[in-house]
Scaffold this motif. Structure first.
Motif, short mmCIF file in Angstrom:
data_model
loop_
_atom_site.label_atom_id
_atom_site.label_comp_id
_atom_site.label_asym_id
_atom_site.label_seq_id
_atom_site.Cartn_x
_atom_site.Cartn_y
_atom_site.Cartn_z
N THR A 80 0.84 -1.20 0.00
CA THR A 80 0.00 0.00 0.00
C THR A 80 0.88 1.24 0.00
N PRO A 81 0.44 2.30 -0.70
CA PRO A 81 1.22 3.55 -0.69
C PRO A 81 1.12 4.22 0.68
N VAL A 82 2.07 5.11 0.93
CA VAL A 82 2.16 5.75 2.25
C VAL A 82 0.90 6.59 2.54
N GLU A 83 0.19 6.94 1.48
CA GLU A 83 -1.04 7.73 1.67
C GLU A 83 -2.22 6.88 2.09
N ASP A 84 -2.07 5.56 2.05
CA ASP A 84 -3.20 4.69 2.40
C ASP A 84 -2.68 3.47 3.16
N ARG A 85 -1.85 3.72 4.14
CA ARG A 85 -1.19 2.64 4.86
C ARG A 85 -1.71 2.62 6.30
N TYR A 86 -2.06 1.41 6.75
CA TYR A 86 -2.59 1.25 8.11
C TYR A 86 -1.76 0.20 8.86
N PHE A 87 -2.09 0.06 10.13
CA PHE A 87 -1.37 -0.87 10.99
C PHE A 87 -1.17 -2.24 10.33
N GLU A 88 -2.22 -2.74 9.68
CA GLU A 88 -2.15 -4.08 9.10
C GLU A 88 -1.10 -4.19 7.99
N ASP A 89 -0.68 -3.07 7.43
CA ASP A 89 0.28 -3.09 6.31
C ASP A 89 1.74 -3.19 6.76
N TYR A 90 1.97 -3.04 8.04
CA TYR A 90 3.34 -3.13 8.58
C TYR A 90 3.57 -4.57 9.05
N ILE A 91 4.39 -5.30 8.29
CA ILE A 91 4.57 -6.75 8.51
C ILE A 91 5.91 -7.00 9.20
N PRO A 92 5.88 -7.58 10.41
CA PRO A 92 7.14 -7.84 11.12
C PRO A 92 8.11 -8.65 10.27
N GLY A 93 9.38 -8.29 10.33
CA GLY A 93 10.40 -9.01 9.58
C GLY A 93 10.68 -8.43 8.21
N THR A 94 9.81 -7.59 7.72
CA THR A 94 10.07 -7.01 6.40
C THR A 94 11.11 -5.89 6.52
N VAL A 95 11.83 -5.72 5.41
CA VAL A 95 12.89 -4.71 5.34
C VAL A 95 12.56 -3.75 4.20
N HIS A 96 12.66 -2.46 4.46
CA HIS A 96 12.27 -1.47 3.47
C HIS A 96 13.39 -0.46 3.28
N GLU A 97 13.81 -0.28 2.03
CA GLU A 97 14.85 0.71 1.72
C GLU A 97 14.25 1.80 0.86
N PHE A 98 14.57 3.02 1.18
CA PHE A 98 13.93 4.12 0.45
C PHE A 98 14.66 5.44 0.67
N GLY A 99 14.31 6.38 -0.20
CA GLY A 99 14.68 7.77 0.02
C GLY A 99 16.07 8.13 -0.44
N SER A 100 16.24 9.42 -0.63
CA SER A 100 17.53 9.97 -1.00
C SER A 100 17.46 11.46 -0.69
N ILE A 101 18.38 11.89 0.16
CA ILE A 101 18.39 13.32 0.51
C ILE A 101 19.85 13.75 0.62
N THR A 102 20.17 14.85 -0.02
CA THR A 102 21.55 15.34 0.00
C THR A 102 21.71 16.39 1.09
N VAL A 103 22.82 16.26 1.79
CA VAL A 103 23.09 17.14 2.93
C VAL A 103 23.90 18.34 2.42
N GLU A 104 23.29 19.50 2.46
CA GLU A 104 23.93 20.71 1.92
C GLU A 104 24.72 21.43 3.02
N GLU A 105 25.88 21.94 2.66
CA GLU A 105 26.70 22.66 3.64
C GLU A 105 25.94 23.84 4.25
#
Lengths: 166, 166
Positions: A5-30
């Motif tokens: 489910t997308p983050v806009e429609d995610r509920y408790f039931e969608d978080y499954i123990p043991g799953t691993v999620h990789e995401f995002g990218s943000i650059t750290v500016e001086e």
């Protein structure tokens, strides 16, 4: 692994123990390292590139609170439900393992450690995860264990309104 | 209790286990709650006063990361040595206990839990404290246990330069 489910429609039931999620990218500016630190953590190795060069860190590094806050941004964009999040009571074992420097790009890996439906508040549950923050070299620069309350998709309407908490 | 040395001239030896230190005053402005959250924690109960009123929090509250960052500012201004701090490896048991709202004024109470001189790096030690953040009503809104490396005043010059770490 991805959520079904997308983050806009995610509920408790969608978080499954043991799953691993990789995401995002943000650059750290001086510039942001310096402005964040001037307000919240004005130590010379965060605010002054020249003084930082002479410090134990050998150059400007981001405040650990800045790194944590950037991590939160990635969690809100990609992981924490936009419709069912009820906040967090806190976190454990936050570790700043490596310096974060200007130009670094951070991403996040969350391992869902456990989820527990509330017995007293049947409209919600608690989820707990290990968050690892990686830089562009794949090095883990920060870790923390944290949790949050999340509303359930399947809720008994008669109890849904009494689940409020701080 | 107060330190016998000002924050500009404080070394490992000045942090005495068991002492309690209260300091600081910082007011949480609504505009900063919103701007911080827009960048780092864009959940509606942090960014949108109208949506926040309908949330479980009943009104706008500061991001927990904003509260932690304001706390860090008070620690840097009053507690963490300006000349001898060598950074922090992390923290434990951060708890957000009560909402922080626009107009709240925060102060800090630190209880020094333990200090330990390094055996491998004789120019430095580690200090660990419980930080409690209070609002203007004396309510504890946040707690955390955290530690940091601090340079010693009395240093063997022959070893002083090899104490660097990340």
């Amino acid at each position: 692994m991805t959520f079904t489910t997308p983050v806009e429609d995610r509920y408790f039931e969608d978080y499954i123990p043991g799953t691993v999620h990789e995401f995002g990218s943000i650059t750290v500016e001086e510039a942001e390292i310096i402005s964040f630190a001037q307000r919240f953590d004005p130590q010379p190795f965060h605010t002054d590139p020249v003084a930082a060069r002479k410090s134990v860190f050998g150059g400007l590094i981001a405040s650990g609170w800045h790194t944590a806050s950037l991590t939160m941004r990635l969690l809100v964009d990609h992981y924490i439900s936009h419709v069912a999040s009820l906040g967090s009571p806190g976190l454990d074992e936050l570790r700043w393992l490596k310096p974060v420097r200007p130009g670094d790009t951070l991403s996040v890996r969350v391992t869902l450690l456990e989820t527990q439906r509330s017995s007293s508040k049947p409209d919600q549950g608690f989820i707990r995860g290990l968050t690892e923050v990686l830089n562009q070299h794949g090095e883990v620069v920060m870790t923390m264990k944290s949790g949050g309350f999340v509303r359930c998709r399947e809720t008994d309407a008669s109890t849904a309104m009494i689940g409020n908490h701080v």
